[in-house]
Design a protein around this motif. Structure first.
Motif, PDB file in Angstrom:
ATOM      1  N   ASN A   1       8.759  -1.702 -43.230  1.00  0.00           N
ATOM      2  CA  ASN A   1       8.651  -2.812 -44.160  1.00  0.00           C
ATOM      3  C   ASN A   1       9.881  -2.897 -45.053  1.00  0.00           C
ATOM      4  OD1 ASN A   1       7.630  -3.966 -46.958  1.00  0.00           O
ATOM      5  ND2 ASN A   1       6.475  -4.902 -45.277  1.00  0.00           N
ATOM      6  N   ARG A   2      10.373  -1.762 -45.497  1.00  0.00           N
ATOM      7  CA  ARG A   2      11.579  -1.756 -46.344  1.00  0.00           C
ATOM      8  C   ARG A   2      12.779  -2.301 -45.594  1.00  0.00           C
ATOM      9  NH1 ARG A   2      10.107   3.786 -49.303  1.00  0.00           N
ATOM     10  NH2 ARG A   2       8.869   2.879 -50.961  1.00  0.00           N
ATOM     11  N   ARG A   5       4.160 -22.980 -47.129  1.00  0.00           N
ATOM     12  CA  ARG A   5       4.308 -23.363 -45.727  1.00  0.00           C
ATOM     13  C   ARG A   5       4.265 -22.178 -44.770  1.00  0.00           C
ATOM     14  NH1 ARG A   5       9.327 -25.958 -47.229  1.00  0.00           N
ATOM     15  NH2 ARG A   5       8.687 -27.552 -48.667  1.00  0.00           N
ATOM     16  N   LEU A   6       4.376 -20.968 -45.287  1.00  0.00           N
ATOM     17  CA  LEU A   6       4.419 -19.794 -44.417  1.00  0.00           C
ATOM     18  C   LEU A   6       3.077 -19.536 -43.744  1.00  0.00           C
ATOM     19  CD1 LEU A   6       6.358 -17.216 -46.636  1.00  0.00           C
ATOM     20  CD2 LEU A   6       7.193 -18.393 -44.603  1.00  0.00           C
ATOM     21  N   PRO A   7       3.115 -19.017 -42.532  1.00  0.00           N
ATOM     22  CA  PRO A   7       1.871 -18.561 -41.914  1.00  0.00           C
ATOM     23  C   PRO A   7       1.283 -17.415 -42.747  1.00  0.00           C
ATOM     24  CG  PRO A   7       3.665 -18.627 -40.310  1.00  0.00           C
ATOM     25  CD  PRO A   7       4.263 -18.869 -41.659  1.00  0.00           C
ATOM     26  N   ASP A  23       3.245 -10.531 -45.787  1.00  0.00           N
ATOM     27  CA  ASP A  23       4.359  -9.600 -45.592  1.00  0.00           C
ATOM     28  C   ASP A  23       5.424  -9.749 -46.668  1.00  0.00           C
ATOM     29  OD1 ASP A  23       3.272  -8.415 -43.354  1.00  0.00           O
ATOM     30  OD2 ASP A  23       4.478  -9.555 -41.917  1.00  0.00           O
ATOM     31  N   GLN A  24       5.609 -10.951 -47.165  1.00  0.00           N
ATOM     32  CA  GLN A  24       6.665 -11.193 -48.135  1.00  0.00           C
ATOM     33  C   GLN A  24       6.204 -11.048 -49.580  1.00  0.00           C
ATOM     34  OE1 GLN A  24       8.967 -14.709 -47.370  1.00  0.00           O
ATOM     35  NE2 GLN A  24       8.913 -14.368 -45.171  1.00  0.00           N
ATOM     36  N   ILE A  79       4.386  -3.873 -51.942  1.00  0.00           N
ATOM     37  CA  ILE A  79       3.813  -3.132 -53.073  1.00  0.00           C
ATOM     38  C   ILE A  79       2.519  -2.443 -52.655  1.00  0.00           C
ATOM     39  CG2 ILE A  79       2.582  -5.119 -54.039  1.00  0.00           C
ATOM     40  CD1 ILE A  79       4.295  -2.370 -56.077  1.00  0.00           C
ATOM     41  N   LEU A  80       1.762  -3.063 -51.764  1.00  0.00           N
ATOM     42  CA  LEU A  80       0.519  -2.458 -51.292  1.00  0.00           C
ATOM     43  C   LEU A  80       0.796  -1.179 -50.499  1.00  0.00           C
ATOM     44  CD1 LEU A  80      -2.530  -2.841 -51.301  1.00  0.00           C
ATOM     45  CD2 LEU A  80      -2.287  -4.220 -49.252  1.00  0.00           C
TER      46      LEU A  80
END
Length: 117
Positions: A18-19, A64-66, A72-73, A78-79
């Protein structure tokens, strides 16, 4: 005892992945808009998220993002950090511990951005 180690290793791998994704998004976001290629909707996950825009409004790009790309963004980084710390501490009440972690490490709070109303 082997299962928690494997689970923690998997969680650490997810955090590392993720990073890397976040760094790639940040680098893409730093390029001038004219240089960025246009992307089909299927690659929306690679678009940078601007979060909440000034004045507490909602960023239309995030709208507008899925679902997966939005999470993810905005939430996943943080989670994953919080879950990684929680696994190390193994608190008696993990839900409360994670909620406290998220509230104290909220990146929007640090940036001075208003949260949901």
């Amino acid at each position: 005892a082997a299962q928690p180690a494997a689970t923690q290793a998997q969680l650490e791998q997810m955090i590392a992945n993720n990073r890397q994704q976040q760094q790639a998004l940040q680098q893409q976001h730093q390029r001038p808009a004219a240089v960025q290629p246009s992307m089909p909707p299927s690659s929306a996950a690679s678009q940078p998220a601007a979060g909440v825009v000034g004045g507490g409004g909602v960023d239309p790009n995030l709208q507008r993002l899925p679902i997966r790309a939005y999470l993810d963004q905005t939430v996943v980084p943080i989670l994953l950090d919080g879950m990684s710390e929680m696994v190390k501490e193994r608190p008696a009440n993990p839900i409360q511990w994670l909620a406290n972690y998220l509230m104290t490490h909220d990146p929007q709070k640090k940036a001075g951005v208003a949260g949901p109303r």
